[in-house]
Design an enzyme around this catalytic site. Sequence first.
Site, short mmCIF file in Angstrom:
data_model
loop_
_atom_site.label_atom_id
_atom_site.label_comp_id
_atom_site.label_asym_id
_atom_site.label_seq_id
_atom_site.Cartn_x
_atom_site.Cartn_y
_atom_site.Cartn_z
N PRO A 108 0.78 -1.24 0.00
CA PRO A 108 0.00 0.00 0.00
C PRO A 108 0.81 1.30 0.00
CG PRO A 108 0.05 -0.92 2.20
CD PRO A 108 0.79 -1.90 1.33
N CYS A 109 1.44 1.60 -1.12
CA CYS A 109 2.20 2.85 -1.21
C CYS A 109 1.28 4.07 -1.14
CB CYS A 109 3.04 2.88 -2.49
SG CYS A 109 2.14 2.51 -4.00
#
Length: 279
Positions: free
Chosen positions: A245-246
């Site tokens: 989850p950047c």
Amino acid sequence: MNVVRSDFQLVEKALLYLEENAAAQPSLDDVAEYIGLSPYHFQRLFKRWAGVSPKRFLQYLTVEHAKVLLRKSASVLDTAYTVGLSGPGRLHDLFISVEAVTPGEFKSRGRDIEIRYGIHSTTFGDCIAAVTDRGICDLRFINKGSRDKVLTELAENWENAGMIEDPAASKEILESVFTHPQSGKQLNIFLRGTNFQIKVWKALLEIPEGSVVSYGDLAERINVPASARAVGNAVGQNPIGYLIPCHRVIRSSGELGGFRTGTARKKTILGRELARQHR
């Protein structure tokens, strides 16, 4: 057209309009007219997609709210590391196991590896997903007209691998991520990157849903406090969007910052997570 996909496109169009006209503080009527719906139907569509009203959704994306989340998330991330979550991560009820390529495999750029890929419709638009017999190795959202570019980047990253178009091979994985996220299915991720990049990507997996951290916080978590810029570059090179989850990393000011496939998509993903956590 897939209904979920068209909903996302309308929401994305609305967010882009709000982004470009923020100074004028457009009303619900203004946004609804821009995307071609009545205010009533726009409100209903948005609430069906996000679970909250457009006004409430946008409140979760303000700088001040993001700053509050940043202050809270630092301790949340500390807790995650303290209890030993330094390898496998969790996305909703999905368990993720990470396997990195060996140094020899890294150098060979995928020789003797077979990659099967397909294009799929998701809650956040179309994406390309690629899998090997050791796990998912690539997941990228596609903007209009970017399909060939994304496929080229995938092939270049694994230039010596065998590439086979086979949507059925990745369909089940994509369904477990976007359609049935509470299936409890374990997902294996197969990463190709430098040791530093993989360290950053593993750290991203420890950021809980509905929380955000700054690039500086992430750099401190992996013991390179003076390397926030390098951490940012590694975040930007993340090959497996959404699962790693950047989108949960933002600027220390509270501003959301960039995203490989556009800030509107980052806002929709993060905003939906925040809304789900605060219902």
